[in-house]
Design a protein around this motif. Structure first.
Motif, PDB file in Angstrom:
ATOM      1  N   ASP A 233       0.850  -1.181   0.000  1.00 46.56           N
ATOM      2  CA  ASP A 233       0.000   0.000   0.000  1.00 46.56           C
ATOM      3  C   ASP A 233       0.889   1.235   0.000  1.00 46.56           C
ATOM      4  O   ASP A 233       1.539   1.551   0.993  1.00 46.56           O
TER       5      ASP A 233
ATOM      6  N   LYS B 234      -5.958   8.160 -12.821  1.00 49.92           N
ATOM      7  CA  LYS B 234      -6.395   7.084 -11.937  1.00 49.92           C
ATOM      8  C   LYS B 234      -5.178   6.319 -11.438  1.00 49.92           C
ATOM      9  O   LYS B 234      -4.183   6.167 -12.154  1.00 49.92           O
TER      10      LYS B 234
ATOM     11  N   ASP C  39      -4.028   3.009  -8.353  1.00 49.40           N
ATOM     12  CA  ASP C  39      -4.435   2.124  -7.263  1.00 49.40           C
ATOM     13  C   ASP C  39      -3.396   2.167  -6.153  1.00 49.40           C
ATOM     14  O   ASP C  39      -2.374   2.850  -6.255  1.00 49.40           O
ATOM     15  N   ARG C  40      -3.672   1.444  -5.090  1.00 53.01           N
ATOM     16  CA  ARG C  40      -2.805   1.481  -3.915  1.00 53.01           C
ATOM     17  C   ARG C  40      -1.447   0.839  -4.155  1.00 53.01           C
ATOM     18  O   ARG C  40      -0.518   1.051  -3.377  1.00 53.01           O
ATOM     19  N   HIS C  41      -1.309   0.092  -5.230  1.00 53.69           N
ATOM     20  CA  HIS C  41      -0.011  -0.503  -5.583  1.00 53.69           C
ATOM     21  C   HIS C  41       0.827   0.417  -6.456  1.00 53.69           C
ATOM     22  O   HIS C  41       1.964   0.087  -6.788  1.00 53.69           O
TER      23      HIS C  41
ATOM     24  N   ASN D  80      -0.034   1.457  -9.604  1.00 53.27           N
ATOM     25  CA  ASN D  80      -0.327   1.366 -11.034  1.00 53.27           C
ATOM     26  C   ASN D  80      -1.105   2.605 -11.465  1.00 53.27           C
ATOM     27  O   ASN D  80      -2.053   3.014 -10.778  1.00 53.27           O
TER      28      ASN D  80
ATOM     29  N   LEU E 163      -8.554   7.418  -6.876  1.00 51.16           N
ATOM     30  CA  LEU E 163      -7.860   6.296  -6.242  1.00 51.16           C
ATOM     31  C   LEU E 163      -8.793   5.095  -6.208  1.00 51.16           C
ATOM     32  O   LEU E 163      -9.928   5.185  -5.733  1.00 51.16           O
ATOM     33  N   VAL E 164      -8.313   3.966  -6.718  1.00 52.56           N
ATOM     34  CA  VAL E 164      -9.098   2.733  -6.714  1.00 52.56           C
ATOM     35  C   VAL E 164      -8.328   1.654  -5.971  1.00 52.56           C
ATOM     36  O   VAL E 164      -7.116   1.757  -5.745  1.00 52.56           O
ATOM     37  N   GLU E 165      -9.043   0.610  -5.616  1.00 56.48           N
ATOM     38  CA  GLU E 165      -8.421  -0.507  -4.927  1.00 56.48           C
ATOM     39  C   GLU E 165      -7.661  -1.391  -5.921  1.00 56.48           C
ATOM     40  O   GLU E 165      -7.947  -1.364  -7.125  1.00 56.48           O
ATOM     41  N   PRO E 166      -6.686  -2.172  -5.440  1.00 54.62           N
ATOM     42  CA  PRO E 166      -5.975  -3.086  -6.335  1.00 54.62           C
ATOM     43  C   PRO E 166      -6.960  -3.980  -7.087  1.00 54.62           C
ATOM     44  O   PRO E 166      -7.913  -4.516  -6.509  1.00 54.62           O
TER      45      PRO E 166
ATOM     46  N   GLY F 219      -8.765  -2.684  -9.453  1.00 54.80           N
ATOM     47  CA  GLY F 219      -9.715  -1.751 -10.031  1.00 54.80           C
ATOM     48  C   GLY F 219      -9.302  -1.238 -11.396  1.00 54.80           C
ATOM     49  O   GLY F 219     -10.105  -0.607 -12.087  1.00 54.80           O
ATOM     50  N   ILE F 220      -8.042  -1.454 -11.777  1.00 48.50           N
ATOM     51  CA  ILE F 220      -7.553  -1.087 -13.109  1.00 48.50           C
ATOM     52  C   ILE F 220      -7.235  -2.378 -13.851  1.00 48.50           C
ATOM     53  O   ILE F 220      -6.332  -3.127 -13.444  1.00 48.50           O
TER      54      ILE F 220
END
Length: 252
Positions: free
Chosen positions: A2, A176, A178-180, A182, A210-213, A215-216
């Motif tokens: 994260d 956009k 994600d928490r990783h 990307n 911001l999206v969760e892993p 989500g992309i």
């Protein structure tokens, strides 16, 4: 994994005086304004900036420039930034001007671990032969000029050797993330942002959404999270704050 940090101030808290920064964006498109504001608030000085241009309409890097925080710019465009032009001609700032495509490839090469490459762009000009003013003396003379670069013949065509660019930090903006880490970039903001992100040893991204892993979708990732160290989620107001450099209207 994260990589999200709470604030832009926290994300840039370890940028010291004299750091080198690769900064994404082109004109007003895709500029990491909130991260730049946080760097300004930290008060760091003598920064070496690598970016296509140095801000426009008193926003982006123009904030740091006007405050005298930037010592050197590596870029390809001065444009209508009158303060940038004034500081350059007055000898207050060092400027390395590079053909735009060469700048993009130097950033990409640095991010890929390629130390140098040959290109035909600039052969037969001061880009290859040296003599471009890097710093003026404030009296119309040149205090520091660019050195000559190696030129080599390949199959009857001359190419100039250009070095890859690596910086201490990189600041970018994505549509956009994600928490990783990307990232996905919107439209023309995809120009220098992925390349700047690759070139930074520590890359910080501000994201409009911001999206969760997961989500992309993998096929939609423009820049994998391996290049990104920190992610800052913008507020809806910050994400919607997008300036217009030149407003034109069409007659009815």
């Amino acid at each position: 994994m994260d990589k999200v940090v709470a604030t832009a101030a926290e994300a840039v808290a370890d940028i010291p005086d004299g750091a080198s920064l690769a900064v994404g964006g082109f004109g007003l498109s895709g500029v990491p304004n909130e991260l730049i504001k946080a760097v300004y608030a930290r008060g760091v000085r003598d920064l070496a900036v690598v970016s296509n241009n140095c801000g426009a309409l008193d926003s982006g890097l123009a904030v740091l420039l006007a405050a005298g925080r930037i010592a050197r710019v590596t870029g390809s465009y001065i444009g209508a930034n009158q303060e940038f032009a004034r500081q350059y001609l007055a000898g207050e700032i060092e400027v390395e001007m590079i053909p735009q495509g060469t700048l993009a490839e130097r950033l990409r090469a640095g991010g890929c671990g390629i130390p140098a490459f040959y290109t035909p762009a600039g052969v037969g000009t001061q880009v290859a032969e040296g003599g471009l003013p890097w710093r003026y003396d404030g009296r119309g003379g040149v205090a520091l000029a660019s050195p000559a670069k190696e030129v080599r013949d390949f199959d009857g065509t001359e190419y100039v050797l250009e070095r890859g660019i690596r910086t201490d930090f990189a600041l970018v903006r994505a549509a956009k993330g994600d928490r990783h880490g990307n990232l996905v970039f919107g439209k023309s903001s995809r120009n220098f942002n992925p390349l700047a992100a690759m070139a930074g040893r520590v890359t910080v991204a501000e994201v409009e959404e911001l999206v969760e892993p997961g989500g992309i979708p993998p096929d939609e990732v423009h820049l994998p999270g391996i290049f990104v160290r920190r992610v800052v989620a913008l507020t809806p107001e910050q994400a919607a704050d997008k300036g217009i450099e030149k407003r034109t209207v069409r007659g009815r």
